[in-house]
Design a protein around this motif. Structure first.
Motif, PDB file in Angstrom:
ATOM      1  N   PRO A   4       0.829  -1.184  -0.053  1.00  0.00           N
ATOM      2  CA  PRO A   4       0.167   0.082  -0.078  1.00  0.00           C
ATOM      3  C   PRO A   4       1.138   1.313   0.072  1.00  0.00           C
ATOM      4  O   PRO A   4       1.793   1.347   0.717  1.00  0.00           O
ATOM      5  CB  PRO A   4      -0.913  -0.162   1.223  1.00  0.00           C
ATOM      6  CG  PRO A   4      -0.013  -0.920   2.292  1.00  0.00           C
ATOM      7  CD  PRO A   4       0.936  -1.865   1.356  1.00  0.00           C
ATOM      8  N   ALA A   5       0.535   2.305  -0.921  1.00  0.00           N
ATOM      9  CA  ALA A   5       1.390   3.332  -0.845  1.00  0.00           C
ATOM     10  C   ALA A   5       0.454   4.506  -1.287  1.00  0.00           C
ATOM     11  O   ALA A   5      -0.679   4.579  -1.528  1.00  0.00           O
ATOM     12  CB  ALA A   5       2.242   3.398  -2.162  1.00  0.00           C
ATOM     13  N   VAL A  81      11.700  -6.280   2.661  1.00  0.00           N
ATOM     14  CA  VAL A  81      10.415  -7.021   2.368  1.00  0.00           C
ATOM     15  C   VAL A  81      10.046  -7.155   0.779  1.00  0.00           C
ATOM     16  O   VAL A  81      10.307  -6.117  -0.073  1.00  0.00           O
ATOM     17  CB  VAL A  81       9.061  -6.226   2.964  1.00  0.00           C
ATOM     18  CG1 VAL A  81       7.964  -6.926   2.516  1.00  0.00           C
ATOM     19  CG2 VAL A  81       9.299  -5.999   4.442  1.00  0.00           C
ATOM     20  N   SER A  82       9.739  -8.352   0.430  1.00  0.00           N
ATOM     21  CA  SER A  82       9.507  -8.642  -1.095  1.00  0.00           C
ATOM     22  C   SER A  82       8.183  -8.219  -1.470  1.00  0.00           C
ATOM     23  O   SER A  82       6.953  -8.843  -0.728  1.00  0.00           O
ATOM     24  CB  SER A  82       9.740 -10.007  -1.283  1.00  0.00           C
ATOM     25  OG  SER A  82       9.375 -10.394  -2.672  1.00  0.00           O
ATOM     26  N   TRP A  83       7.611  -7.615  -2.648  1.00  0.00           N
ATOM     27  CA  TRP A  83       6.491  -7.095  -2.992  1.00  0.00           C
ATOM     28  C   TRP A  83       6.208  -7.710  -4.266  1.00  0.00           C
ATOM     29  O   TRP A  83       7.133  -7.719  -5.211  1.00  0.00           O
ATOM     30  CB  TRP A  83       6.262  -5.682  -2.785  1.00  0.00           C
ATOM     31  CG  TRP A  83       6.179  -5.141  -1.326  1.00  0.00           C
ATOM     32  CD1 TRP A  83       7.412  -4.631  -0.846  1.00  0.00           C
ATOM     33  CD2 TRP A  83       5.383  -5.159  -0.399  1.00  0.00           C
ATOM     34  NE1 TRP A  83       7.088  -4.286   0.482  1.00  0.00           N
ATOM     35  CE2 TRP A  83       5.934  -4.611   1.062  1.00  0.00           C
ATOM     36  CE3 TRP A  83       4.107  -5.559  -0.301  1.00  0.00           C
ATOM     37  CZ2 TRP A  83       5.042  -4.449   1.955  1.00  0.00           C
ATOM     38  CZ3 TRP A  83       3.192  -5.467   0.827  1.00  0.00           C
ATOM     39  CH2 TRP A  83       3.977  -4.975   2.070  1.00  0.00           C
ATOM     40  N   ASP A  84       4.825  -7.882  -4.667  1.00  0.00           N
ATOM     41  CA  ASP A  84       4.594  -8.118  -6.137  1.00  0.00           C
ATOM     42  C   ASP A  84       4.213  -6.906  -6.781  1.00  0.00           C
ATOM     43  O   ASP A  84       3.709  -7.031  -7.968  1.00  0.00           O
ATOM     44  CB  ASP A  84       3.462  -9.213  -6.174  1.00  0.00           C
ATOM     45  CG  ASP A  84       3.844 -10.499  -5.406  1.00  0.00           C
ATOM     46  OD1 ASP A  84       4.746 -11.057  -5.732  1.00  0.00           O
ATOM     47  OD2 ASP A  84       3.030 -11.004  -4.572  1.00  0.00           O
ATOM     48  N   GLY A  85       4.239  -5.666  -6.157  1.00  0.00           N
ATOM     49  CA  GLY A  85       3.697  -4.519  -6.921  1.00  0.00           C
ATOM     50  C   GLY A  85       3.169  -3.476  -5.735  1.00  0.00           C
ATOM     51  O   GLY A  85       3.464  -3.705  -4.439  1.00  0.00           O
ATOM     52  N   GLN A  86       2.687  -2.564  -6.288  1.00  0.00           N
ATOM     53  CA  GLN A  86       2.388  -1.671  -5.290  1.00  0.00           C
ATOM     54  C   GLN A  86       0.774  -0.841  -5.799  1.00  0.00           C
ATOM     55  O   GLN A  86       0.399  -1.024  -6.826  1.00  0.00           O
ATOM     56  CB  GLN A  86       2.982  -0.194  -5.473  1.00  0.00           C
ATOM     57  CG  GLN A  86       2.973   0.907  -4.616  1.00  0.00           C
ATOM     58  CD  GLN A  86       4.236   1.539  -4.468  1.00  0.00           C
ATOM     59  OE1 GLN A  86       5.242   1.128  -3.569  1.00  0.00           O
ATOM     60  NE2 GLN A  86       4.526   2.687  -4.950  1.00  0.00           N
ATOM     61  N   SER A  87      -0.120  -0.764  -4.700  1.00  0.00           N
ATOM     62  CA  SER A  87      -1.331  -0.163  -4.922  1.00  0.00           C
ATOM     63  C   SER A  87      -1.518   1.227  -4.309  1.00  0.00           C
ATOM     64  O   SER A  87      -1.025   1.547  -3.252  1.00  0.00           O
ATOM     65  CB  SER A  87      -2.471  -0.938  -4.138  1.00  0.00           C
ATOM     66  OG  SER A  87      -3.563  -0.456  -4.273  1.00  0.00           O
ATOM     67  N   GLU A  88      -1.267   2.315  -5.306  1.00  0.00           N
ATOM     68  CA  GLU A  88      -1.178   3.796  -4.864  1.00  0.00           C
ATOM     69  C   GLU A  88      -2.440   4.562  -4.839  1.00  0.00           C
ATOM     70  O   GLU A  88      -3.209   4.365  -5.694  1.00  0.00           O
ATOM     71  CB  GLU A  88      -0.175   4.335  -5.879  1.00  0.00           C
ATOM     72  CG  GLU A  88       1.165   3.552  -5.889  1.00  0.00           C
ATOM     73  CD  GLU A  88       1.962   4.398  -7.105  1.00  0.00           C
ATOM     74  OE1 GLU A  88       3.032   4.175  -6.906  1.00  0.00           O
ATOM     75  OE2 GLU A  88       1.431   5.005  -7.812  1.00  0.00           O
ATOM     76  N   SER A  89      -2.440   5.463  -3.957  1.00  0.00           N
ATOM     77  CA  SER A  89      -3.568   6.415  -3.725  1.00  0.00           C
ATOM     78  C   SER A  89      -2.937   7.733  -4.111  1.00  0.00           C
ATOM     79  O   SER A  89      -1.781   7.991  -3.500  1.00  0.00           O
ATOM     80  CB  SER A  89      -4.193   6.339  -2.654  1.00  0.00           C
ATOM     81  OG  SER A  89      -4.722   5.213  -2.325  1.00  0.00           O
ATOM     82  N   VAL A  90      -3.391   8.488  -5.193  1.00  0.00           N
ATOM     83  CA  VAL A  90      -2.701   9.664  -5.450  1.00  0.00           C
ATOM     84  C   VAL A  90      -3.630  10.965  -4.926  1.00  0.00           C
ATOM     85  O   VAL A  90      -4.818  10.898  -5.430  1.00  0.00           O
ATOM     86  CB  VAL A  90      -2.356   9.779  -6.945  1.00  0.00           C
ATOM     87  CG1 VAL A  90      -1.868  11.247  -7.376  1.00  0.00           C
ATOM     88  CG2 VAL A  90      -1.472   8.787  -7.318  1.00  0.00           C
ATOM     89  N   TYR A  91      -3.240  11.802  -4.342  1.00  0.00           N
ATOM     90  CA  TYR A  91      -3.868  13.055  -3.818  1.00  0.00           C
ATOM     91  C   TYR A  91      -3.369  14.301  -4.458  1.00  0.00           C
ATOM     92  O   TYR A  91      -2.224  14.594  -4.486  1.00  0.00           O
ATOM     93  CB  TYR A  91      -4.045  13.050  -2.378  1.00  0.00           C
ATOM     94  CG  TYR A  91      -4.424  12.053  -1.590  1.00  0.00           C
ATOM     95  CD1 TYR A  91      -5.910  12.158  -1.073  1.00  0.00           C
ATOM     96  CD2 TYR A  91      -3.833  10.798  -1.204  1.00  0.00           C
ATOM     97  CE1 TYR A  91      -6.670  11.262  -0.441  1.00  0.00           C
ATOM     98  CE2 TYR A  91      -4.781   9.795  -0.621  1.00  0.00           C
ATOM     99  CZ  TYR A  91      -5.884  10.128  -0.229  1.00  0.00           C
ATOM    100  OH  TYR A  91      -6.674   9.072   0.500  1.00  0.00           O
ATOM    101  N   LEU A  92      -4.041  15.204  -4.735  1.00  0.00           N
ATOM    102  CA  LEU A  92      -3.941  16.503  -5.144  1.00  0.00           C
ATOM    103  C   LEU A  92      -3.335  17.397  -4.032  1.00  0.00           C
ATOM    104  O   LEU A  92      -3.983  17.341  -2.934  1.00  0.00           O
ATOM    105  CB  LEU A  92      -5.077  17.135  -5.762  1.00  0.00           C
ATOM    106  CG  LEU A  92      -4.861  18.528  -6.273  1.00  0.00           C
ATOM    107  CD1 LEU A  92      -3.817  18.608  -7.387  1.00  0.00           C
ATOM    108  CD2 LEU A  92      -6.031  19.212  -6.900  1.00  0.00           C
TER     109      LEU A  92
END
Length: 162
Positions: A4-5, A81-92
């Motif tokens: 989570p990012a 820590v090993s991850w398969d990717g990232q789920s990002e939330s982008v805020y203005l």
């Protein structure tokens, strides 16, 4: 598992966007500032921490969530820590122009693969033909949609797989 990012679309009154340059053996990307959400943090807490660490931007005016992005790729974070990717939330994040002064030391920035921070105009992003990439690849389109109209009532979604 996806990390989570959160990221900030930091824009000044001249509609310039603040980006950080990440350098990896596989390539170099200009990305929105931000990063992983620590256990116990919510999106806003994590984004405030990241903006202070990477840019020195304290008291950021965090606006609406404008897009979400799932990016599938394998990586190790700075904690190993090993991850398969990232789920990002982008805020203005609307801001006055400032010279970034990261709270992180040059060594800490290097450990995070950050080697440059700079403001970009929309036209510079639209016409860039250098060796670096933008992440998301649709940054120019997303930026155009936001600058040409108001922030969306419902965030849009981007999905990328390397």
């Amino acid at each position: 598992m996806l990390r989570p990012a959160v990221r900030g679309l930091v824009i000044d009154a001249e509609q310039r966007v603040l980006l950080v340059r990440l350098c990896y053996p596989a390539g170099t990307w200009w990305v929105l500032p931000g990063g992983g959400i620590a256990p116990g943090e919510d999106d806003h807490e994590a984004l405030r921490r990241e903006l202070i660490e990477e840019l020195g931007l304290a008291d950021a005016d965090i606006g609406p969530l404008v897009w979400k992005r799932t990016h599938l790729f394998s990586f190790l974070d700075s904690d190993g820590v090993s991850w398969d990717g990232q789920s990002e939330s982008v805020y203005l994040v609307k801001s006055d122009y400032f010279e970034p002064q990261p709270l992180m030391s040059p060594e800490e920035l290097k450990a995070e693969h950050i080697d440059e921070i700079r403001w970009w105009s929309r036209s510079e992003i639209d016409t860039y033909s250098g060796p670096d990439n933008f992440a998301p690849p649709e940054l120019s389109m997303c930026l155009g949609q936001l600058l040409d109209s108001a922030a969306p009532d419902i965030p849009f979604f981007l999905h990328q797989q390397d």
